[in-house]
Write a protein that holds these residues in place. Structure first.
Motif, short mmCIF file in Angstrom:
data_model
loop_
_atom_site.label_atom_id
_atom_site.label_comp_id
_atom_site.label_asym_id
_atom_site.label_seq_id
_atom_site.Cartn_x
_atom_site.Cartn_y
_atom_site.Cartn_z
N LYS A 38 -5.92 33.84 59.96
CA LYS A 38 -6.49 32.64 59.37
C LYS A 38 -7.89 32.42 59.93
CE LYS A 38 -2.17 30.35 58.23
NZ LYS A 38 -1.41 31.62 58.23
N VAL A 58 -7.95 33.71 49.47
CA VAL A 58 -6.89 32.72 49.29
C VAL A 58 -5.54 33.41 49.38
CG1 VAL A 58 -8.34 31.22 47.87
CG2 VAL A 58 -6.97 33.00 46.78
N THR A 64 -6.66 26.46 51.25
CA THR A 64 -8.06 26.74 51.59
C THR A 64 -8.87 25.48 51.34
OG1 THR A 64 -7.83 29.07 51.02
CG2 THR A 64 -10.06 28.19 51.10
N GLN A 97 -5.17 26.50 46.46
CA GLN A 97 -4.12 27.40 46.93
C GLN A 97 -3.76 28.34 45.78
OE1 GLN A 97 -0.28 25.64 47.71
NE2 GLN A 97 0.17 27.08 49.34
N ASP A 135 -8.79 32.45 54.23
CA ASP A 135 -9.71 31.41 54.66
C ASP A 135 -9.00 30.06 54.63
OD1 ASP A 135 -11.96 33.13 54.95
OD2 ASP A 135 -12.20 33.13 52.78
N THR A 136 -8.95 29.39 55.76
CA THR A 136 -8.37 28.05 55.82
C THR A 136 -9.42 26.97 55.65
OG1 THR A 136 -8.54 28.03 58.24
CG2 THR A 136 -6.47 28.79 57.26
#
Length: 297
Positions: A38, A58, A64, A97, A135-136
């Motif tokens: 992450k 994603v 995200t 998401q 990617d958060t």
């Protein structure tokens, strides 16, 4: 002012969106064993249409969070919601998401426009799934404009009358003008009260003043289209005199420039000016002056 983590402070709606992101991500970690790393990173949007769009990673089991440097126009958000869920849209944030059946080879674009109308006005990304990372949080950035003028800009001077002849914008036909009739679209909250058109050697220009009615969002013209007789359609370039978008109740001077249309298109055009927020004003009778014959003394 930056917070201790180095990020810009969040507004109340965006704090709620981020809290939602952390909560659901925690639940997802408890339900599914995730091998993807992450990440939180900064991504710069493309500065011109010729540049490739940046990729965001994603996944179905992770949210995200996109954080923008300035206000965005929520209504301009565009994404395939059958493949990408939009869970929240704030004043400066978007939470997305991937769907449960999202495939590794899928590529879907997400775009939204900034509210200030400055270049680049559009933020667009390609959403893909990477087996190694997701990617958060994405801190969206705009390309920095050069501070120091280049040599060509330093030497540039104000245009002189002779420049118009030397560059062949004007010849012995001169420049003709015509009036543009009033147009209003109450549903769009836009009105054109006054305008004039110009015709020169190979070019036409429409000079209009557009009023943005109270109760409507900022209006920032993006592009324009001219439609004439016999199906003739011309894409036009838009130049705005003021730097900021038109606030409710404001009047905005807009110059629309296009190549000179063929004679078969006639002298009466429908002029459509499209804004960044999705609204458009159609001026049904944007008259052009009749061209002067080349051999006329």
């Amino acid at each position: 002012m930056l917070n201790p983590g180095g990020h810009a402070p969040l507004s109340q709606p965006d704090r709620l969106a981020l809290a939602l992101l952390l909560l659901v991500s925690t639940v997802a970690r408890g339900e599914t064993e995730v091998s993807r790393a992450k990440r939180e990173r900064a991504v710069t949007v493309a500065g011109s249409p010729a540049e490739p769009l940046p990729e965001l990673h994603v996944a179905p089991d992770t949210l995200t969070f996109l954080w923008f440097p300035t206000l965005i126009l929520k209504k301009t958000l565009s994404v395939d919601e059958s493949r990408i869920r939009v869970l929240d849209v704030g004043e400066r944030s978007i939470v997305v998401q991937a769907t449960e059946d999202y495939q590794a080879g899928e590529r879907h674009e997400l775009e939204v426009f900034f509210a200030d109308g400055k270049a680049p006005a559009r933020a667009a990304f390609v959403l893909v799934m990477d087996p190694a990372a997701v990617d958060t949080r994405i801190d969206v950035a705009r390309p920095e404009l050069p501070h120091a003028p280049c040599p060509a800009e330093v030497q540039r001077t104000a245009p002189l009358p002779e420049d118009f002849v030397l560059k062949e914008y004007v010849n012995k036909r001169g420049v003709q003008t015509a009036s543009i009739e009033h147009a209003v679209d109450s549903g769009q909250g836009l009105e054109m009260k006054e305008g004039v058109s110009y015709r020169g050697n190979g070019w036409v220009l429409f000079d209009v003043t557009i009023r943005n009615a109270p109760g409507h969002p900022l209006f920032s013209p993006l592009d324009a289209t001219l439609s004439g007789k016999n199906g003739v359609t011309l894409q036009a370039r838009v130049v705005t005199v003021q730097e900021e978008p038109s606030a409710p109740g404001d009047r905005l001077r807009v110059l629309v420039v296009a190549d000179e249309p063929p004679p078969s298109a006639g002298l009466v055009f429908s002029l459509k000016v499209r804004g960044a927020d999705g609204r458009s004003l159609v001026i049904p009778r944007a008259n052009l002056p009749r061209p002067v014959a080349e051999d006329k003394p």
